[in-house]
Design a protein around this motif. Sequence first.
Motif, PDB file in Angstrom:
ATOM      1  N   UNK A   1      20.429  33.365  87.271  1.00  0.00           N
ATOM      2  CA  UNK A   1      21.204  33.794  86.132  1.00  0.00           C
ATOM      3  C   UNK A   1      21.300  35.319  86.207  1.00  0.00           C
ATOM      4  N   UNK A   2      22.480  35.800  85.959  1.00  0.00           N
ATOM      5  CA  UNK A   2      22.689  37.233  86.064  1.00  0.00           C
ATOM      6  C   UNK A   2      22.118  37.970  84.861  1.00  0.00           C
ATOM      7  N   UNK A   3      21.928  39.251  85.056  1.00  0.00           N
ATOM      8  CA  UNK A   3      21.372  40.106  84.012  1.00  0.00           C
ATOM      9  C   UNK A   3      22.278  40.136  82.783  1.00  0.00           C
ATOM     10  N   UNK A   4      23.581  40.232  82.970  1.00  0.00           N
ATOM     11  CA  UNK A   4      24.522  40.282  81.845  1.00  0.00           C
ATOM     12  C   UNK A   4      24.558  38.945  81.104  1.00  0.00           C
ATOM     13  N   UNK A   5      24.376  37.827  81.814  1.00  0.00           N
ATOM     14  CA  UNK A   5      24.339  36.520  81.154  1.00  0.00           C
ATOM     15  C   UNK A   5      23.099  36.403  80.277  1.00  0.00           C
ATOM     16  N   UNK A   6      21.949  36.904  80.762  1.00  0.00           N
ATOM     17  CA  UNK A   6      20.717  36.878  79.961  1.00  0.00           C
ATOM     18  C   UNK A   6      20.859  37.747  78.716  1.00  0.00           C
ATOM     19  N   UNK A   7      21.485  38.897  78.866  1.00  0.00           N
ATOM     20  CA  UNK A   7      21.708  39.775  77.713  1.00  0.00           C
ATOM     21  C   UNK A   7      22.626  39.093  76.705  1.00  0.00           C
ATOM     22  N   UNK A   8      23.673  38.440  77.174  1.00  0.00           N
ATOM     23  CA  UNK A   8      24.601  37.732  76.276  1.00  0.00           C
ATOM     24  C   UNK A   8      23.895  36.608  75.528  1.00  0.00           C
ATOM     25  N   UNK A   9      23.071  35.851  76.231  1.00  0.00           N
ATOM     26  CA  UNK A   9      22.319  34.764  75.588  1.00  0.00           C
ATOM     27  C   UNK A   9      21.343  35.342  74.562  1.00  0.00           C
ATOM     28  N   UNK A  10      20.687  36.433  74.898  1.00  0.00           N
ATOM     29  CA  UNK A  10      19.767  37.086  73.970  1.00  0.00           C
ATOM     30  C   UNK A  10      20.473  37.561  72.712  1.00  0.00           C
ATOM     31  N   UNK A  11      21.663  38.119  72.873  1.00  0.00           N
ATOM     32  CA  UNK A  11      22.443  38.590  71.722  1.00  0.00           C
ATOM     33  C   UNK A  11      22.859  37.412  70.843  1.00  0.00           C
ATOM     34  N   UNK A  12      23.289  36.316  71.475  1.00  0.00           N
ATOM     35  CA  UNK A  12      23.679  35.127  70.715  1.00  0.00           C
ATOM     36  C   UNK A  12      22.488  34.581  69.924  1.00  0.00           C
ATOM     37  N   UNK A  13      21.319  34.533  70.547  1.00  0.00           N
ATOM     38  CA  UNK A  13      20.112  34.057  69.859  1.00  0.00           C
ATOM     39  C   UNK A  13      19.762  34.992  68.704  1.00  0.00           C
ATOM     40  N   UNK A  14      19.840  36.286  68.936  1.00  0.00           N
ATOM     41  CA  UNK A  14      19.547  37.267  67.890  1.00  0.00           C
ATOM     42  C   UNK A  14      20.505  37.127  66.714  1.00  0.00           C
ATOM     43  N   UNK A  15      21.768  36.936  67.001  1.00  0.00           N
ATOM     44  CA  UNK A  15      22.762  36.748  65.927  1.00  0.00           C
ATOM     45  C   UNK A  15      22.475  35.459  65.163  1.00  0.00           C
ATOM     46  N   UNK A  16      22.160  34.391  65.877  1.00  0.00           N
ATOM     47  CA  UNK A  16      21.860  33.114  65.217  1.00  0.00           C
ATOM     48  C   UNK A  16      20.646  33.237  64.310  1.00  0.00           C
ATOM     49  N   UNK A  17      19.606  33.909  64.780  1.00  0.00           N
ATOM     50  CA  UNK A  17      18.414  34.103  63.958  1.00  0.00           C
ATOM     51  C   UNK A  17      18.715  34.972  62.741  1.00  0.00           C
ATOM     52  N   UNK A  18      19.551  35.980  62.920  1.00  0.00           N
ATOM     53  CA  UNK A  18      19.940  36.840  61.804  1.00  0.00           C
ATOM     54  C   UNK A  18      20.708  36.055  60.743  1.00  0.00           C
ATOM     55  N   UNK A  19      21.604  35.194  61.188  1.00  0.00           N
ATOM     56  CA  UNK A  19      22.377  34.379  60.250  1.00  0.00           C
ATOM     57  C   UNK A  19      21.448  33.424  59.495  1.00  0.00           C
ATOM     58  N   UNK A  20      20.506  32.798  60.189  1.00  0.00           N
ATOM     59  CA  UNK A  20      19.551  31.910  59.528  1.00  0.00           C
ATOM     60  C   UNK A  20      18.709  32.670  58.509  1.00  0.00           C
ATOM     61  N   UNK A  21      18.250  33.853  58.877  1.00  0.00           N
ATOM     62  CA  UNK A  21      17.465  34.663  57.961  1.00  0.00           C
ATOM     63  C   UNK A  21      18.292  35.041  56.739  1.00  0.00           C
ATOM     64  N   UNK A  22      19.525  35.482  56.963  1.00  0.00           N
ATOM     65  CA  UNK A  22      20.404  35.859  55.861  1.00  0.00           C
ATOM     66  C   UNK A  22      20.664  34.673  54.945  1.00  0.00           C
ATOM     67  N   UNK A  23      20.881  33.504  55.525  1.00  0.00           N
ATOM     68  CA  UNK A  23      21.105  32.304  54.723  1.00  0.00           C
ATOM     69  C   UNK A  23      19.885  31.996  53.866  1.00  0.00           C
ATOM     70  N   UNK A  24      18.694  32.116  54.423  1.00  0.00           N
ATOM     71  CA  UNK A  24      17.486  31.817  53.646  1.00  0.00           C
ATOM     72  C   UNK A  24      17.298  32.838  52.532  1.00  0.00           C
TER      73      UNK A  24
END
Length: 119
Positions: A1-24
Motif C-alpha cells: 500500500x502506498x504512503x498516500x493511500x495510507x494517509x488517505x485512509x487515516x484521514x477518512x478514519x479521523x473524519x469518521x471518528x470526528x463525526x461520531x464524536x460530534x454526533x454523541x
Amino acid sequence: MSHSARISIGIVILIALSVLFLFSVVHTAAGAPRPQSGAIAAGHRLAQAWCQSCHAIEPHMAGFFDEAPSFQSIADRKGTTALSLKVFWRTSHRNMPNLVISPEQAEVLSAYILSLKRD
C-alpha cells in the motif's frame, strides 16, 4: 500500500471518528431520553413520603411551604440537571435533614423533579 493511500485512509478514519464524536456531543446536549413513567411515579411516591412535609411537591401546590422551595421551582432553575440533583442528594444541607438515599432512590426522585420542568 502506498504512503498516500495510507494517509488517505487515516484521514477518512479521523473524519469518521470526528463525526461520531460530534454526533454523541449533539445527542448529549439535546438531552438523554426522558425517564420512564415508572421512575417518575416511584420518585413521586418518595417525594410524598419524605419531602411533602416541607416542600410543595406538586405543581401549583399551595400551602405553608415558604421555607423550602417547591419542587416546581427547583425543576425550573437553569442549573437543575440529573447530575446536579444527584450531587445535591449526596451533600448535607443546613436546613434539611441528612437523608440516607440510595442511588436508585436518588435517580427516581431526580426523575420526578425533572419531570416537572416547564419548557
